[in-house]
Design a protein around this motif. Structure first.
Motif, PDB file in Angstrom:
ATOM      1  N   ILE A  69       0.831  -1.203   0.000  1.00 30.97           N
ATOM      2  CA  ILE A  69       0.000   0.000   0.000  1.00 30.97           C
ATOM      3  C   ILE A  69       0.864   1.249   0.000  1.00 30.97           C
ATOM      4  N   SER A  70       0.205   2.363  -0.310  1.00 29.27           N
ATOM      5  CA  SER A  70       0.858   3.662  -0.271  1.00 29.27           C
ATOM      6  C   SER A  70       0.590   4.302   1.084  1.00 29.27           C
ATOM      7  N   ALA A  71       0.817   5.609   1.163  1.00 30.78           N
ATOM      8  CA  ALA A  71       0.602   6.316   2.429  1.00 30.78           C
ATOM      9  C   ALA A  71      -0.876   6.411   2.785  1.00 30.78           C
ATOM     10  N   PHE A  72      -1.757   6.256   1.779  1.00 30.40           N
ATOM     11  CA  PHE A  72      -3.194   6.328   2.024  1.00 30.40           C
ATOM     12  C   PHE A  72      -3.840   5.035   1.532  1.00 30.40           C
ATOM     13  N   PRO A  73      -3.907   4.039   2.403  1.00 29.61           N
ATOM     14  CA  PRO A  73      -4.431   2.731   1.977  1.00 29.61           C
ATOM     15  C   PRO A  73      -5.924   2.776   1.703  1.00 29.61           C
ATOM     16  N   TRP A  74      -6.344   1.933   0.769  1.00 28.10           N
ATOM     17  CA  TRP A  74      -7.763   1.761   0.484  1.00 28.10           C
ATOM     18  C   TRP A  74      -7.941   0.424  -0.237  1.00 28.10           C
ATOM     19  N   PRO A  75      -8.874  -0.406   0.196  1.00 27.28           N
ATOM     20  CA  PRO A  75      -9.051  -1.716  -0.441  1.00 27.28           C
ATOM     21  C   PRO A  75      -9.594  -1.568  -1.862  1.00 27.28           C
ATOM     22  N   SER A  76      -9.143  -2.453  -2.741  1.00 28.91           N
ATOM     23  CA  SER A  76      -9.611  -2.405  -4.128  1.00 28.91           C
ATOM     24  C   SER A  76     -11.086  -2.755  -4.241  1.00 28.91           C
ATOM     25  N   SER A  77     -11.585  -3.592  -3.352  1.00 26.77           N
ATOM     26  CA  SER A  77     -13.005  -3.947  -3.323  1.00 26.77           C
ATOM     27  C   SER A  77     -13.409  -4.257  -1.887  1.00 26.77           C
ATOM     28  N   LEU A  78     -14.663  -3.979  -1.573  1.00 23.04           N
ATOM     29  CA  LEU A  78     -15.168  -4.194  -0.216  1.00 23.04           C
ATOM     30  C   LEU A  78     -16.149  -5.353  -0.203  1.00 23.04           C
ATOM     31  N   SER A  79     -15.942  -6.251   0.731  1.00 25.42           N
ATOM     32  CA  SER A  79     -16.859  -7.366   0.945  1.00 25.42           C
ATOM     33  C   SER A  79     -16.835  -7.714   2.424  1.00 25.42           C
ATOM     34  N   LEU A  80     -17.635  -8.691   2.808  1.00 23.30           N
ATOM     35  CA  LEU A  80     -17.689  -9.080   4.212  1.00 23.30           C
ATOM     36  C   LEU A  80     -16.349  -9.618   4.693  1.00 23.30           C
ATOM     37  N   GLU A  81     -15.569 -10.200   3.780  1.00 21.32           N
ATOM     38  CA  GLU A  81     -14.264 -10.734   4.165  1.00 21.32           C
ATOM     39  C   GLU A  81     -13.315  -9.624   4.620  1.00 21.32           C
ATOM     40  N   ASN A  82     -13.489  -8.417   4.082  1.00 20.98           N
ATOM     41  CA  ASN A  82     -12.623  -7.313   4.490  1.00 20.98           C
ATOM     42  C   ASN A  82     -12.801  -6.953   5.960  1.00 20.98           C
TER      43      ASN A  82
END
Length: 324
Positions: A69-82
Motif C-alpha cells: 500500500i501507499s501512504a493512504f491505503p484503500w481496499p480495491s473492493s469491499l466485501s464481508l471478508e474485508n
C-alpha cells in the motif's frame, strides 16, 4: 496662513472616522486570528486523525496487500471478508471468554468501590471524631505512592498467601498466582481519590437534607444510598467511567499475577496482546490488518462509554471540586 497650511498637510479627522478605522483594524486582526486558529486546528486534526485513518482502513486489507500500500491505503473492493479482522474480536470464543471475565471484574470492582467510597465519604463529611482531618489527609497521601512501587510487594503477598495454591502457611506453593480468582480478590480495597471526590460532593450538598431524612425515620444507610447517592450521579458516573477504562485497558496486573495461566482466563487488556503476538508468523512479517482490527475494537468500547456518559463525566469533575 500657517494655520491653513498645517490643516492642509495634517487634516483633522472626525471622531467617527477614527472609530471606523479602529474597527477595521480590529476586524482585520480578528480575521487573521481566526484564520490562524483554523489553520492550526485543521493541521493538528489531520496529524492526529491520520493514524486513526490508517488503522481503520488498513484493517480492511489482507496481509499480502497491506505490504504493497501507499501512504493512504484503500481496499480495491469491499466485501464481508474485508471486515474479518473486526469480526474476529467478537467471533473468537477465547476473546469472548476474556471479555466476560473482564466485565465480571469490572462489576465486582464497581460494587466495592461504590460501597466503600460512599460510606467513607459520608463519614469524613458529616460524622465528627478525633483525628478526622489527619486520617483523611493520610488517605489522600496514599495516592502519592506510584502503583509501580507496590508491584513486588503485591506479588509476594498473593504468592505466599496462607493455604492457597499449595502453600502451607507462607511458602510451599504458588498461592493465588495464575488463579483467575486473584483478579477479583485484588479489587477488595478502597479508592482514596474517589473518597475525596464523593466527600467534596457531599459537602456541597450539606447535611441538612440528611438530618431531615433522619427525622422522618430514615436509617444511616438509607440516608447514604437513597438520599445522597442519587444527588451525586455525575461524580458517580465519572468514577465508574474511570474504573471501566482502567480495568478494560489493564495489562500489568495479569502480567505479574497471572503468570502461567491460560490466556483466555486473563483480562482482555492482557489477552489482546497475546493475540497480537500470535499474529506474527514465522516469516517475521506481522499480520498488521489483524492487529489494526483488534486494536480498533479495543478502542471502540471505551470511546462509546465515554461518548455516552460525556456530560456526566464533565459534571462530575466540576461537582467534586466545589468546596471542602
Amino acid at each position: 496662513m500657517q494655520t491653513e497650511t498645517a490643516k492642509a498637510e495634517f487634516p483633522v479627522r472626525s471622531g467617527e472616522e477614527l472609530r471606523n478605522k479602529k474597527q477595521k483594524s480590529l476586524r482585520r486582526k480578528k480575521i487573521r486570528r481566526s484564520v490562524g486558529a483554523y489553520l492550526y486546528l485543521g493541521i493538528g486534526s489531520i496529524i492526529m486523525l491520520y493514524p486513526l485513518y490508517f488503522m481503520l482502513v488498513g484493517a480492511l486489507l489482507n496481509r499480502e496487500d497491506f505490504y504493497q500500500i501507499s501512504a493512504f491505503p484503500w481496499p480495491s473492493s469491499l466485501s464481508l471478508e474485508n471486515f474479518g479482522t473486526y469480526l474476529f474480536f467478537f467471533s473468537d470464543l477465547k476473546v469472548l471468554q476474556s471479555i466476560a471475565l473482564t466485565l465480571g471484574v469490572i462489576a465486582e470492582s464497581a460494587a466495592i468501590m461504590i460501597l466503600s467510597s460512599v460510606v467513607l465519604a459520608y463519614i469524613f463529611s458529616f460524622i465528627r471524631f478525633r483525628f478526622r482531618g489527619f486520617i483523611f489527609m493520610a488517605f489522600l497521601a496514599v495516592t502519592m505512592i506510584p502503583g509501580a512501587a507496590t508491584v513486588a510487594s503485591t506479588f509476594v503477598m498473593w504468592a505466599r498467601f496462607p493455604f492457597a495454591g499449595g502453600n502451607n502457611i507462607f511458602t510451599g506453593g504458588s498461592g493465588f498466582i495464575g488463579d483467575p480468582i486473584v483478579l477479583f480478590l485484588i479489587n477488595i480495597n478502597i479508592s482514596p481519590m474517589n473518597i475525596f471526590l464523593y466527600r467534596q460532593a457531599f459537602c456541597s450538598i450539606g447535611k441538612e437534607i440528611g438530618e431531615a431524612a433522619e427525622v422522618d425515620g430514615a436509617n444511616l444507610f438509607t440516608v447514604m444510598f437513597r438520599i445522597y447517592l442519587p444527588l451525586i450521579l455525575p461524580v458517580l458516573a465519572y468514577s465508574l467511567i474511570g474504573l471501566f477504562i482502567g480495568k478494560w485497558n489493564d495489562y500489568s496486573t495479569c502480567l505479574y499475577l497471572m503468570k502461567g495461566a491460560e490466556p483466555e482466563w486473563t483480562t482482555i487488556g492482557y489477552y489482546i496482546n497475546i493475540v497480537i503476538e500470535e499474529a506474527t508468523p514465522q516469516d517475521g512479517l506481522p499480520n498488521y490488518p489483524l492487529i489494526y482490527g483488534v486494536s480498533a475494537m479495543m478502542c471502540l468500547v471505551p470511546i462509546v462509554i465515554f461518548a455516552f456518559f460525556q456530560r456526566w463525566f464533565i459534571d462530575g469533575l466540576s461537582m467534586g471540586a466545589l468546596k471542602g
